[in-house]
Scaffold this motif. Structure first.
Motif, PDB file in Angstrom:
ATOM      1  N   GLU A  96      47.185  37.102  34.479  1.00 50.50           N
ATOM      2  CA  GLU A  96      47.819  36.853  35.770  1.00 50.50           C
ATOM      3  C   GLU A  96      46.739  36.700  36.820  1.00 50.50           C
ATOM      4  OE1 GLU A  96      51.245  39.068  37.490  1.00 50.50           O
ATOM      5  OE2 GLU A  96      51.376  39.836  35.438  1.00 50.50           O
ATOM      6  N   LEU A  97      46.843  35.633  37.608  1.00 47.80           N
ATOM      7  CA  LEU A  97      45.864  35.369  38.652  1.00 47.80           C
ATOM      8  C   LEU A  97      46.538  35.314  40.015  1.00 47.80           C
ATOM      9  CD1 LEU A  97      43.952  32.438  36.928  1.00 47.80           C
ATOM     10  CD2 LEU A  97      43.111  34.761  37.245  1.00 47.80           C
ATOM     11  N   ASP A  98      45.983  36.036  40.969  1.00 42.46           N
ATOM     12  CA  ASP A  98      46.345  35.842  42.367  1.00 42.46           C
ATOM     13  C   ASP A  98      45.498  34.673  42.855  1.00 42.46           C
ATOM     14  OD1 ASP A  98      48.178  37.943  42.594  1.00 42.46           O
ATOM     15  OD2 ASP A  98      46.595  39.389  43.014  1.00 42.46           O
ATOM     16  N   CYS A  99      46.126  33.701  43.512  1.00 41.89           N
ATOM     17  CA  CYS A  99      45.440  32.488  43.941  1.00 41.89           C
ATOM     18  C   CYS A  99      45.639  32.282  45.432  1.00 41.89           C
ATOM     19  CB  CYS A  99      46.019  31.275  43.212  1.00 41.89           C
ATOM     20  SG  CYS A  99      46.150  31.446  41.437  1.00 41.89           S
ATOM     21  N   TRP A 100      44.715  31.562  46.058  1.00 35.90           N
ATOM     22  CA  TRP A 100      44.850  31.236  47.467  1.00 35.90           C
ATOM     23  C   TRP A 100      44.122  29.944  47.777  1.00 35.90           C
ATOM     24  CZ3 TRP A 100      42.019  35.176  45.486  1.00 35.90           C
ATOM     25  CH2 TRP A 100      40.635  35.104  45.670  1.00 35.90           C
ATOM     26  N   ILE A 101      44.522  29.356  48.898  1.00 32.57           N
ATOM     27  CA  ILE A 101      43.890  28.132  49.387  1.00 32.57           C
ATOM     28  C   ILE A 101      43.561  28.349  50.852  1.00 32.57           C
ATOM     29  CG2 ILE A 101      44.180  25.671  49.864  1.00 32.57           C
ATOM     30  CD1 ILE A 101      46.140  25.587  47.480  1.00 32.57           C
ATOM     31  N   ALA A 102      42.314  28.056  51.212  1.00 29.56           N
ATOM     32  CA  ALA A 102      41.863  28.145  52.599  1.00 29.56           C
ATOM     33  C   ALA A 102      41.100  26.871  52.943  1.00 29.56           C
ATOM     34  CB  ALA A 102      40.951  29.364  52.794  1.00 29.56           C
ATOM     35  N   ASP A 103      41.025  26.554  54.227  1.00 30.16           N
ATOM     36  CA  ASP A 103      40.196  25.445  54.695  1.00 30.16           C
ATOM     37  C   ASP A 103      38.749  25.918  54.636  1.00 30.16           C
ATOM     38  OD1 ASP A 103      38.708  23.637  56.389  1.00 30.16           O
ATOM     39  OD2 ASP A 103      40.622  22.974  57.206  1.00 30.16           O
ATOM     40  N   ALA A 104      37.865  25.130  54.049  1.00 29.89           N
ATOM     41  CA  ALA A 104      36.462  25.534  53.929  1.00 29.89           C
ATOM     42  C   ALA A 104      35.829  25.775  55.292  1.00 29.89           C
ATOM     43  CB  ALA A 104      35.670  24.477  53.155  1.00 29.89           C
ATOM     44  N   GLY A 105      36.324  25.099  56.328  1.00 24.28           N
ATOM     45  CA  GLY A 105      35.800  25.291  57.673  1.00 24.28           C
ATOM     46  C   GLY A 105      36.256  26.590  58.314  1.00 24.28           C
ATOM     47  N   ASP A 106      37.303  27.213  57.766  1.00 20.56           N
ATOM     48  CA  ASP A 106      37.847  28.465  58.276  1.00 20.56           C
ATOM     49  C   ASP A 106      38.342  29.292  57.090  1.00 20.56           C
ATOM     50  OD1 ASP A 106      38.949  30.527  59.766  1.00 20.56           O
ATOM     51  OD2 ASP A 106      40.667  29.349  60.473  1.00 20.56           O
ATOM     52  N   PRO A 107      37.418  29.781  56.243  1.00 18.17           N
ATOM     53  CA  PRO A 107      37.822  30.431  54.997  1.00 18.17           C
ATOM     54  C   PRO A 107      38.599  31.736  55.182  1.00 18.17           C
ATOM     55  CG  PRO A 107      35.451  30.591  55.303  1.00 18.17           C
ATOM     56  CD  PRO A 107      35.970  29.709  56.391  1.00 18.17           C
ATOM     57  N   GLY A 108      38.588  32.287  56.374  1.00 15.75           N
ATOM     58  CA  GLY A 108      39.330  33.519  56.611  1.00 15.75           C
ATOM     59  C   GLY A 108      40.814  33.314  56.851  1.00 15.75           C
ATOM     60  N   THR A 109      41.231  32.047  57.040  1.00 13.44           N
ATOM     61  CA  THR A 109      42.637  31.748  57.287  1.00 13.44           C
ATOM     62  C   THR A 109      43.245  31.125  56.032  1.00 13.44           C
ATOM     63  OG1 THR A 109      42.204  31.368  59.631  1.00 13.44           O
ATOM     64  CG2 THR A 109      44.245  30.469  58.746  1.00 13.44           C
ATOM     65  N   LEU A 110      44.219  31.824  55.441  1.00 15.19           N
ATOM     66  CA  LEU A 110      44.870  31.303  54.241  1.00 15.19           C
ATOM     67  C   LEU A 110      45.949  30.296  54.613  1.00 15.19           C
ATOM     68  CD1 LEU A 110      45.341  34.459  51.983  1.00 15.19           C
ATOM     69  CD2 LEU A 110      43.468  32.807  52.006  1.00 15.19           C
ATOM     70  N   HIS A 111      45.977  29.213  53.858  1.00 15.82           N
ATOM     71  CA  HIS A 111      47.012  28.198  54.027  1.00 15.82           C
ATOM     72  C   HIS A 111      48.085  28.337  52.956  1.00 15.82           C
ATOM     73  CE1 HIS A 111      45.192  25.726  57.237  1.00 15.82           C
ATOM     74  NE2 HIS A 111      44.111  26.367  56.826  1.00 15.82           N
ATOM     75  N   ALA A 112      47.738  28.936  51.830  1.00 11.68           N
ATOM     76  CA  ALA A 112      48.705  29.160  50.755  1.00 11.68           C
ATOM     77  C   ALA A 112      48.235  30.330  49.901  1.00 11.68           C
ATOM     78  CB  ALA A 112      48.854  27.919  49.890  1.00 11.68           C
ATOM     79  N   ARG A 113      49.225  30.985  49.315  1.00 10.68           N
ATOM     80  CA  ARG A 113      48.943  32.093  48.398  1.00 10.68           C
ATOM     81  C   ARG A 113      49.866  31.897  47.197  1.00 10.68           C
ATOM     82  NH1 ARG A 113      48.847  36.600  51.790  1.00 10.68           N
ATOM     83  NH2 ARG A 113      50.968  36.002  52.269  1.00 10.68           N
ATOM     84  N   GLY A 114      49.351  32.129  45.998  1.00  7.54           N
ATOM     85  CA  GLY A 114      50.173  31.905  44.818  1.00  7.54           C
ATOM     86  C   GLY A 114      49.857  32.865  43.694  1.00  7.54           C
ATOM     87  N   ARG A 115      50.583  32.665  42.619  1.00  6.20           N
ATOM     88  CA  ARG A 115      50.387  33.456  41.404  1.00  6.20           C
ATOM     89  C   ARG A 115      50.495  32.499  40.236  1.00  6.20           C
ATOM     90  NH1 ARG A 115      51.023  39.346  39.841  1.00  6.20           N
ATOM     91  NH2 ARG A 115      49.965  39.403  41.829  1.00  6.20           N
TER      92      ARG A 115
END
Length: 145
Positions: A96-115
């Motif tokens: 099981e993997l927790d996954c996320w997507i962030a903008d490389a220019g603002d890596p502290g802000t998540l745009h999506a979170r998944g499993r």
């Protein structure tokens, strides 16, 4: 007998890749379309499998058993995204993997979170196979920084 837990010695224990958002990833509102997020997660999984050596050469594959995504903030073209994965649970045949997507220019802000739930399977039959010691060592290397 239960397998030993994955021993990750790093503080972050993440596997990350970068992907350029393509013009064709946009929807009519100029947001990245929701299907593209799943393709970004897919690309990260494929690269993880390659880094682990789980590419089918030995008759075993990593198969996706579950995928989910929570869309947190729209992504806009142009952008470069960082897709991250962190193991949540390693079972006998699954991961099981927790996954996320962030903008490389603002890596502290998540745009999506998944499993994602991945299963090691035999190519000829599609039946689940237990992770080998070599697989567990490869996982440890992939999730080390």
């Amino acid at each position: 007998m239960s397998p030993e837990p994955l021993d990750i010695q790093t503080p972050s224990g993440t596997f990350e890749i970068s992907i350029d958002v393509r013009w064709g990833d946009m929807d009519a509102l100029r947001h990245v379309n929701n299907t593209a997020y799943f393709r970004y997660f897919e690309e990260a999984r494929v690269r993880l499998f390659a880094a682990m050596g789980l590419d089918g050469a030995d008759g075993r594959y990593g198969v996706l058993a579950h995928a989910s995504c929570d869309f947190l903030k729209p992504l806009m073209y142009p952008a470069r995204v960082v897709v991250g994965m962190k193991p949540a649970r390693v079972g006998r045949t699954s991961l099981e993997l927790d996954c996320w997507i962030a903008d490389a220019g603002d890596p502290g802000t998540l745009h999506a979170r998944g499993r994602n739930v991945l299963v090691c399977a035999e190519a000829a039959t599609g039946r689940p196979l237990p992770w080998t010691d070599a697989d567990r060592q490869a996982l440890g290397r992939c999730f080390a920084v």
